[in-house]
Design a protein around this motif. Structure first.
Motif, PDB file in Angstrom:
ATOM      1  N   VAL A 183      -0.528   4.902   8.880  1.00 12.57           N
ATOM      2  CA  VAL A 183      -0.880   5.862   8.207  1.00 12.57           C
ATOM      3  C   VAL A 183      -2.544   5.548   8.588  1.00 12.57           C
ATOM      4  CG1 VAL A 183      -1.396   6.804   5.879  1.00 12.57           C
ATOM      5  CG2 VAL A 183       0.666   5.474   6.282  1.00 12.57           C
ATOM      6  N   GLY A 184      -3.240   6.734   8.884  1.00 10.19           N
ATOM      7  CA  GLY A 184      -4.547   6.687   9.273  1.00 10.19           C
ATOM      8  C   GLY A 184      -5.412   6.645   7.835  1.00 10.19           C
ATOM      9  N   ALA A 185      -6.687   6.322   8.287  1.00 12.61           N
ATOM     10  CA  ALA A 185      -7.749   6.055   7.536  1.00 12.61           C
ATOM     11  C   ALA A 185      -7.954   7.418   6.401  1.00 12.61           C
ATOM     12  CB  ALA A 185      -8.934   5.386   8.261  1.00 12.61           C
ATOM     13  N   GLU A 186      -7.972   8.560   6.922  1.00 13.65           N
ATOM     14  CA  GLU A 186      -8.319   9.530   6.338  1.00 13.65           C
ATOM     15  C   GLU A 186      -6.980   9.834   5.278  1.00 13.65           C
ATOM     16  OE1 GLU A 186      -9.211  14.574   7.132  1.00 13.65           O
ATOM     17  OE2 GLU A 186      -9.640  12.942   8.721  1.00 13.65           O
ATOM     18  N   SER A 187      -5.803   9.617   5.942  1.00 13.57           N
ATOM     19  CA  SER A 187      -4.790  10.050   4.828  1.00 13.57           C
ATOM     20  C   SER A 187      -4.886   8.850   3.880  1.00 13.57           C
ATOM     21  CB  SER A 187      -3.487   9.868   5.555  1.00 13.57           C
ATOM     22  OG  SER A 187      -3.397  10.890   6.254  1.00 13.57           O
ATOM     23  N   ARG A 188      -4.957   7.625   4.206  1.00 11.81           N
ATOM     24  CA  ARG A 188      -5.125   6.465   3.147  1.00 11.81           C
ATOM     25  C   ARG A 188      -6.229   6.757   2.038  1.00 11.81           C
ATOM     26  NH1 ARG A 188      -2.352   2.005   4.187  1.00 11.81           N
ATOM     27  NH2 ARG A 188      -1.320   1.805   6.098  1.00 11.81           N
ATOM     28  N   ARG A 189      -7.557   7.254   2.409  1.00 15.08           N
ATOM     29  CA  ARG A 189      -8.524   7.381   1.513  1.00 15.08           C
ATOM     30  C   ARG A 189      -8.353   8.844   0.393  1.00 15.08           C
ATOM     31  NH1 ARG A 189     -11.946   6.497   5.855  1.00 15.08           N
ATOM     32  NH2 ARG A 189     -12.025   8.704   6.603  1.00 15.08           N
ATOM     33  N   ALA A 190      -7.605   9.802   1.175  1.00 16.39           N
ATOM     34  CA  ALA A 190      -7.129  10.886   0.318  1.00 16.39           C
ATOM     35  C   ALA A 190      -6.032  10.361  -0.603  1.00 16.39           C
ATOM     36  CB  ALA A 190      -6.477  12.208   1.192  1.00 16.39           C
ATOM     37  N   LEU A 191      -5.068   9.761  -0.395  1.00 13.50           N
ATOM     38  CA  LEU A 191      -4.098   9.131  -1.304  1.00 13.50           C
ATOM     39  C   LEU A 191      -4.739   8.481  -2.359  1.00 13.50           C
ATOM     40  CD1 LEU A 191      -1.120   8.607   1.283  1.00 13.50           C
ATOM     41  CD2 LEU A 191      -1.204  10.219  -0.684  1.00 13.50           C
ATOM     42  N   ALA A 192      -5.584   7.711  -1.750  1.00 21.57           N
ATOM     43  CA  ALA A 192      -6.402   6.668  -2.952  1.00 21.57           C
ATOM     44  C   ALA A 192      -7.310   7.518  -3.887  1.00 21.57           C
ATOM     45  CB  ALA A 192      -7.317   5.584  -2.104  1.00 21.57           C
ATOM     46  N   MET A 193      -7.460   8.700  -3.687  1.00 21.02           N
ATOM     47  CA  MET A 193      -8.441   9.556  -4.417  1.00 21.02           C
ATOM     48  C   MET A 193      -7.542  10.781  -5.018  1.00 21.02           C
ATOM     49  SD  MET A 193     -11.235   7.988  -4.636  1.00 21.02           S
ATOM     50  CE  MET A 193     -12.240   9.313  -5.403  1.00 21.02           C
TER      51      MET A 193
ATOM     52  N   ALA B  23      12.177   3.715   5.572  1.00 17.25           N
ATOM     53  CA  ALA B  23      11.392   4.128   6.237  1.00 17.25           C
ATOM     54  C   ALA B  23      10.493   4.862   5.574  1.00 17.25           C
ATOM     55  CB  ALA B  23      12.153   5.302   7.234  1.00 17.25           C
ATOM     56  N   LEU B  24       9.242   5.436   6.187  1.00 16.13           N
ATOM     57  CA  LEU B  24       8.044   6.028   5.447  1.00 16.13           C
ATOM     58  C   LEU B  24       8.498   7.119   4.594  1.00 16.13           C
ATOM     59  CD1 LEU B  24       5.091   5.755   4.836  1.00 16.13           C
ATOM     60  CD2 LEU B  24       4.393   6.881   6.760  1.00 16.13           C
ATOM     61  N   GLY B  25       9.333   7.961   5.101  1.00 19.58           N
ATOM     62  CA  GLY B  25       9.885   9.183   4.253  1.00 19.58           C
ATOM     63  C   GLY B  25      10.460   8.621   3.004  1.00 19.58           C
ATOM     64  N   ARG B  26      11.288   7.757   3.014  1.00 18.41           N
ATOM     65  CA  ARG B  26      11.932   7.304   1.833  1.00 18.41           C
ATOM     66  C   ARG B  26      10.556   6.466   0.860  1.00 18.41           C
ATOM     67  NH1 ARG B  26      14.081   7.664  -2.585  1.00 18.41           N
ATOM     68  NH2 ARG B  26      15.493   5.605  -3.128  1.00 18.41           N
ATOM     69  N   VAL B  27       9.668   5.872   1.371  1.00 15.24           N
ATOM     70  CA  VAL B  27       8.578   5.442   0.666  1.00 15.24           C
ATOM     71  C   VAL B  27       7.711   6.607  -0.040  1.00 15.24           C
ATOM     72  CG1 VAL B  27       6.348   4.304   0.862  1.00 15.24           C
ATOM     73  CG2 VAL B  27       8.648   3.322   2.060  1.00 15.24           C
ATOM     74  N   ALA B  28       7.729   7.459   0.746  1.00 20.75           N
ATOM     75  CA  ALA B  28       7.063   8.896   0.106  1.00 20.75           C
ATOM     76  C   ALA B  28       7.868   9.233  -1.040  1.00 20.75           C
ATOM     77  CB  ALA B  28       6.635  10.007   1.195  1.00 20.75           C
TER      78      ALA B  28
ATOM     79  N   ASP C 134       1.887  15.703  -3.486  1.00 22.23           N
ATOM     80  CA  ASP C 134       3.187  16.102  -2.763  1.00 22.23           C
ATOM     81  C   ASP C 134       2.800  16.371  -1.342  1.00 22.23           C
ATOM     82  OD1 ASP C 134       4.878  15.575  -4.797  1.00 22.23           O
ATOM     83  OD2 ASP C 134       5.027  17.625  -5.624  1.00 22.23           O
ATOM     84  N   ASP C 135       1.757  17.193  -1.392  1.00 26.86           N
ATOM     85  CA  ASP C 135       1.024  17.772   0.002  1.00 26.86           C
ATOM     86  C   ASP C 135       0.640  16.435   0.814  1.00 26.86           C
ATOM     87  OD1 ASP C 135       1.419  20.208  -0.821  1.00 26.86           O
ATOM     88  OD2 ASP C 135      -0.697  20.658  -1.440  1.00 26.86           O
ATOM     89  N   LEU C 136      -0.003  15.529   0.339  1.00 27.69           N
ATOM     90  CA  LEU C 136      -0.328  14.445   1.077  1.00 27.69           C
ATOM     91  C   LEU C 136       0.850  13.638   1.568  1.00 27.69           C
ATOM     92  CD1 LEU C 136      -3.601  13.244  -1.056  1.00 27.69           C
ATOM     93  CD2 LEU C 136      -3.599  14.079   1.281  1.00 27.69           C
ATOM     94  N   LEU C 137       1.686  13.578   0.818  1.00 30.09           N
ATOM     95  CA  LEU C 137       2.969  12.852   1.029  1.00 30.09           C
ATOM     96  C   LEU C 137       3.805  13.368   2.296  1.00 30.09           C
ATOM     97  CD1 LEU C 137       4.282  11.196  -2.275  1.00 30.09           C
ATOM     98  CD2 LEU C 137       2.922  10.035  -0.573  1.00 30.09           C
ATOM     99  N   ALA C 138       3.753  14.787   2.104  1.00 31.09           N
ATOM    100  CA  ALA C 138       4.551  15.554   3.282  1.00 31.09           C
ATOM    101  C   ALA C 138       3.859  15.500   4.520  1.00 31.09           C
ATOM    102  CB  ALA C 138       4.528  17.008   2.532  1.00 31.09           C
ATOM    103  N   GLY C 139       2.770  15.124   4.527  1.00 31.73           N
ATOM    104  CA  GLY C 139       2.046  15.086   5.761  1.00 31.73           C
ATOM    105  C   GLY C 139       2.010  13.420   6.608  1.00 31.73           C
ATOM    106  N   LEU C 140       2.789  12.739   5.929  1.00 30.24           N
ATOM    107  CA  LEU C 140       3.124  11.366   6.427  1.00 30.24           C
ATOM    108  C   LEU C 140       4.318  11.491   7.415  1.00 30.24           C
ATOM    109  CD1 LEU C 140       2.762   9.224   3.489  1.00 30.24           C
ATOM    110  CD2 LEU C 140       1.210   9.589   5.019  1.00 30.24           C
ATOM    111  N   ASP C 141       4.273  10.375   8.274  1.00 30.94           N
ATOM    112  CA  ASP C 141       5.339  10.504   9.551  1.00 30.94           C
ATOM    113  C   ASP C 141       6.528   9.984   8.839  1.00 30.94           C
ATOM    114  OD1 ASP C 141       6.938  10.125  11.674  1.00 30.94           O
ATOM    115  OD2 ASP C 141       5.783   8.412  12.544  1.00 30.94           O
TER     116      ASP C 141
END
Length: 378
Positions: A306-316, A265-270, A324-331
């Motif tokens: 994962v929304g486009a905004e989150s993807r952009r933030a993680l890519a930068m 699941a996405l939590g484990r991927v994070a 850690d903060d960005l990953l915590a915001g994922l579903d």
């Protein structure tokens, strides 16, 4: 599920299960190798990025930094590239004399123009006598230290210039401990489908050493299918593990006849992404390590909601705390999607292979190409 009966040995090393992480430029550094080993078996092979023989001989600082292994990494597996028997011999002597690796894999499969235009990579096996001399140089230099040498190559330059059967027989004849075939031509690069039937033909031609198959293994079932269809002795996994280091755990289960675990699941991927970031930070320093992690983001998140905004933030992302903060915001509960299966990484289109002038005129020509590349990593 019946277990995959593997008796694969590379020199003194039992490779169990018979799975090899392919060297990938900019990917298979010590951090990524450790992550894959944590999911898979410590007795599979995990190969570092391609190292250039000339750069070893000349003690290029960047190259010497690249040949880093963790303390518990064993056997230490290094891929070596070269077009000159002399530099290959001297580089191998340095590697074994200074105890820098336990296994050397020779690269004759790289299709990128900056390599083939100098007669290297997938271009070189066409020159049969030069290929023989290079393999012989490495094997003989490694032999006194008991370091096994293996050889990886492609089907050929293009459909009109197939080289793999000759390359396999020559490598076997010169004392290589195994051969691996990426079942595409250099002209295909990473496009289209790998021709697994070529792996079966190589297995019929090379009978005294293991034959490994490479190409289009994106799941554990793909690996089982390749073994069943070709009779190969093991598999080499490259792009299929991009953003999926847990594939090595799935391969271990499949080859041992156990149930293949479901995708995370996405939590484990994070969690895995966070672990990858910390390993890279330990290896390269936080700033450089987190910057290096950016290219992995799209592979890890492929198919997940994962929304486009989150993807952009993680890519930068630029720091571990920001990561850690960005990953915590994922579903965290989002299930592993079917869209995450299938091809990953570069694919591109077929292209004419860039070769030295007159390269195809005489396959028996032993002349060493004019210049050997210093650029390690591919």
């Amino acid at each position: 599920m019946a277990p995959f009966a593997s008796s694969l040995k590379i020199g003194p090393y039992a490779v169990d299960p018979a799975v090899v992480l392919a060297p990938m430029a900019g990917i298979t550094n010590v951090a990524f190798r450790q992550l894959c080993r944590e999911f898979g078996s410590p007795t599979s092979l995990y190969v570092c990025e391609m190292i250039t023989a000339r750069a070893i001989v000349e003690r290029d600082s960047k190259t010497m930094e690249m040949i880093t292994f963790s303390e518990d990494e064993h056997p230490r597996s290094m891929q070596l590239y070269g077009v000159d028997p002399t530099s290959m011999r001297e580089a191998t002597k340095i590697i074994v004399g200074e105890d820098r690796a336990d296994h050397i894999d020779m690269n004759f499969g790289c299709p990128v123009p900056k390599v083939t235009r100098k007669g290297g990579g997938a271009a070189l096996p066409y020159k049969r006598q030069l290929f023989r001399q290079i393999v012989r140089a490495a094997v003989r230099a490694a032999e006194p230290a008991g370091v096994p040498v293996t050889v990886k190559f492609r089907i050929g330059i293009d459909d009109e210039h197939l080289t793999y059967l000759d390359a396999g027989r020559i490598a076997e004849d010169e004392g290589a401990q195994a051969v691996a075939l990426h079942a595409r031509t250099a002209a295909q690069r990473y496009s289209g489908q790998a021709d697994w039937s070529a792996i079966a033909r190589l297995k019929e031609a090379v009978t005294s050493i293991p034959v490994l198959g490479n190409g289009d293994i994106f799941s554990a079932q793909d690996a089982l299918d390749m073994v069943a269809r070709t009779g190969c002795d093991g598999v080499v996994v490259g792009r299929g593990c991009l953003g999926r280091p847990w594939l090595f755990g799935e391969l271990q289960a499949a080859f041992r006849g156990e149930a293949i675990p479901p995708g995370p699941a996405l939590g484990r991927v994070a969690d895995v992404l966070g672990r990858h970031g910390r390993l890279l930070a330990d290896h390269l320093g936080e700033q450089k390590g987190i910057r290096d992690l950016r290219k992995h983001m799209a592979w890890y998140l492929k198919g997940f909601p994962v929304g486009a905004e989150s993807r952009r933030a993680l890519a930068m992302v630029s720091t571990l705390s920001e990561l850690d903060d960005l990953l915590a915001g994922l579903d965290a509960g989002a299930e592993f999607p079917q869209d995450a299966e299938g091809p990953r990484g570069r694919q591109g289109s077929p292209a004419k292979v860039v070769l030295p002038e007159g390269w195809l005129d005489d396959p028996e020509d032993e002349m060493v190409p004019a210049a050997e590349d210093m650029h390690s990593g591919g």
